[in-house]
Design a protein around this motif. Structure first.
Motif, short mmCIF file in Angstrom:
data_model
loop_
_atom_site.label_atom_id
_atom_site.label_comp_id
_atom_site.label_asym_id
_atom_site.label_seq_id
_atom_site.Cartn_x
_atom_site.Cartn_y
_atom_site.Cartn_z
N ILE A 180 97.20 96.99 1.08
CA ILE A 180 98.16 96.58 2.10
C ILE A 180 98.34 95.06 2.09
CG2 ILE A 180 98.62 96.60 4.60
CD1 ILE A 180 97.02 99.14 4.81
N LEU A 206 105.58 98.82 3.15
CA LEU A 206 104.45 99.65 3.59
C LEU A 206 104.69 101.12 3.28
CD1 LEU A 206 103.56 98.00 7.04
CD2 LEU A 206 102.30 97.81 4.88
N VAL A 260 98.00 101.78 8.92
CA VAL A 260 99.29 101.18 8.53
C VAL A 260 100.22 101.12 9.74
CG1 VAL A 260 101.39 101.52 7.18
CG2 VAL A 260 99.15 101.75 6.09
#
Length: 609
Positions: free
Chosen positions: A417, A371, A532
């Motif tokens: 993502i 990430l 995130v």
């Protein structure tokens, strides 16, 4: 002390019944630890006649060449009263009162094992004789040693006989009864030769001289019987067997024994040795010596038995339980094996066994790193922001804030993502598969049943595959949720001043300036980072719920549901145990029963002492 010989008799009978003859096998042997007396002699040395004189009965086959082709374990049991009788281990419920029938059965049993030719077998015949006229004694009559094979025998027969004889007399607990004819030079005696090789000090050897009455006139065996010409630790014993004429006349043993005693008492050479000569003295001497040998061996025997029981129980545990007979029992057995595997798998996940911490490593290391590595330069470049906002405005430029532009920029960034999310799901899937494989290998019961092992392994893998797909759907939905509904509070808190491009009094076209576009890009990036951060915590929860938790709770549910529908033959295929393992378990179980019985018997005797 007679109980000691009775003890050995019982144990040797049990050993023989289970095939424990002291031969080299992968199973522990009790036979080798039991003191026994082996009768060794060359062909025509009078060995069989000595045994018959000790017993007081005609019961051994006679003839020329090799007559004794299998070892004969002969156990003599003294009874206080009643008729004499004999029993064979291979016919345990049959009593022989006619000893002519005993002789015939020995010959028939020899033929059954070794064939009607003159071949040799190492498998012994077990014979018990019960009589008021014998002493408690165990003897092993071995095939007679020879130098030349006769017609009908292979060239290896001579060596085969010597190998069988050595397999008994080489054992340190074996008492050797070396029978040699007095009318032959002892230097050529096969019995003395082989006993010297295995017992060079003569500590385990009793020498027996036969055919003293057949020596050349003017010669005698006094030097031998008094231990001067061939020294042994134990005294030599001379015997006089029945002549062939006596046998032809059916002279009874009692008369033969009286005649033997008279021979020594009246002999000018042996009268001074008469009290320690003869078959009766030989039997009593051997019985007394055997009792002493057994008594000295009791502590070692107890230690050996206890140690071996532990080893056999460990081996039985390793081999696992035997297969059930009925379908219900087999089904229960399979389910028990599956539960054992499932428990081991759970222990890996819960940290009792190693491996479960690797799942946390995926979240704390891999997912976190992936990430952080995400770059949104392409989605939030000046040109792309301008293009997306202008396209989103359509033919009417936005009045206050480019809402549709924001949404499209955020959506295009959030889509990236999904790759780290899927990667995390796959990584956990790989770990779970690895733990399943380890758990299968650590479930030792599965080693017995390769087909069941493979079926359970495949079923677990299929379940993990289904859980992975569900986990992917659930975690990707988390990303899609963020795309479908934006957090409005975040945008309400954004400052709206001139420097930051938010003054609505400016021209509409001034809102496409670089400063304005940079601010839009900065706002989108801040929102992405917030999302995130949220996904950083929610994705592990989703993965654990869909994969780890489900694997712990229902890994084999589908397999077990299908299992109960299977018929007996299908269950048999799953429980396809290696026949060698099945036979090994059976052999170990029988041998364990032997040692447990031996332990009880020996402990009782030791306690009574």
């Amino acid at each position: 002390m007679e109980a000691l010989i009775d003890l050995v008799n019982k144990l040797q009978r049990a050993c023989t019944a289970l095939g424990d003859f002291g031969e080299q096998t992968s199973l522990p042997t009790l036979w080798d630890s039991l003191p026994t007396i082996a009768v060794v002699g060359g062909q025509s040395s009078g060995k069989s006649s000595v045994l018959e004189n000790v017993v007081g009965k005609d019961f051994l086959p006679r003839g020329s060449g090799i007559v004794t082709r299998r070892p004969l374990v002969l156990q003599l049991h003294r009874i206080d009263e009643g008729a004499e009788y004999a029993e064979f281990a291979h016919q345990p419920r049959k009593r022989f009162t006619d000893f002519t029938a005993v002789r015939k059965e020995i010959a028939n049993e020899t033929d059954r094992e070794a064939g009607r030719t003159k071949q040799i077998s190492s498998v012994p015949i077990y014979l018990s004789i019960y009589s008021p006229h014998v002493v408690n004694l165990t003897l092993v009559d071995l095939p007679g040693l020879t130098k030349v094979a006769v017609d009908g025998q292979s060239e290896n027969t001579v060596q085969e006989i010597e190998t069988i004889v050595r397999s008994y007399i080489e054992k340190p607990n074996c008492i050797i009864l070396a029978v040699s004819p007095a009318n032959q030079d002892l230097a050529t005696s096969d019995a003395i030769r082989i006993s010297r090789e295995v017992d060079p000090r003569g500590e385990r050897t009793f020498g027996v001289l036969t055919k003293l009455d057949l020596m050349d006139q003017g010669t005698d065996a006094v030097d031998v019987l008094e231990g001067r010409s061939h020294k042994l630790k134990h005294p030599w014993i001379g015997v006089v067997n029945r002549s062939q004429a006596d046998i032809n006349k059916s002279v009874v043993m009692i008369a033969a024994r009286i005649k033997e005693q008279e021979y020594f008492a009246n002999s000018p050479h042996y009268w001074h040795l008469a009290t320690r000569m003869g078959s009766q003295h030989l039997g009593k001497l051997l019985s007394k010596h055997l009792e002493s040998a057994i008594k000295s061996q009791i502590p070692n025997l107890q230690s050996l038995i206890s140690k071996t029981i532990v080893e056999l129980e460990t081996e039985m545990s390793r081999l696992g339980k035997p297969i059930a007979i009925d379908a219900r029992g087999k089904l229960f057995m399979i389910m028990e094996l599956c539960r054992a595997f499932d428990q081991i798998f759970k222990e890996h996940l819960d940290g009792i066994r190693p491996g479960g911490d690797r799942v946390y490593g995926v979240f704390d290391n891999q997912l976190h790193t992936d990430l952080k590595r995400l770059h949104f330069d392409k989605q939030l470049s000046m040109d792309n922001v301008r293009k997306v906002i202008m396209k989103a405005d359509g033919y009417q430029p936005h009045l206050m804030a480019p809402e549709q532009g924001y949404r499209r920029l955020i959506e295009s960034a959030l889509i990236t993502i999904k790759a780290p999310v899927v990667s995390a799901v796959d990584a956990v899937h790989g770990i779970l598969k690895d733990l399943v494989h380890k758990s299968i290998n650590e479930t030792r019961e599965f080693k017995q049943y390769p087909s069941l092992r493979m079926e359970v392994l495949n079923a677990a893998y299929e379940a993990l595959d289904r859980m992975r797909e569900e986990s992917k759907r659930a975690t990707i939905q988390l990303v899609d949720m963020e795309c479908s509904y934006l957090t409005i509070d975040f945008f309400r808190k954004l400052p709206q001043d001139v420097e930051k491009g938010g003054n609505p009094t400016h021209s509409i076209f001034d809102r496409y300036t670089d400063a304005y576009l940079r601010r839009v890009g900065s706002n989108v990036l801040s929102y992405i980072h917030m999302v995130v951060g949220t996904l950083r915590h929610s994705i592990p929860k989703s993965v654990v719920y869909c994969q780890v938790r489900e694997a712990k709770h229902s890994l084999l549910d589908h397999f077990l549901t299908q299992l109960v529908k299977k018929e007996g033959k299908q269950l048999d295929k799953l429980l396809d145990e290696d026949p060698e393992i099945r036979q090994r378990r059976l052999n170990i179980r029988k041998r364990l029963e032997l040692y447990q019985t031996a332990q009880s018997e020996v402990d009782l005797i030791a306690w009574c002492k």
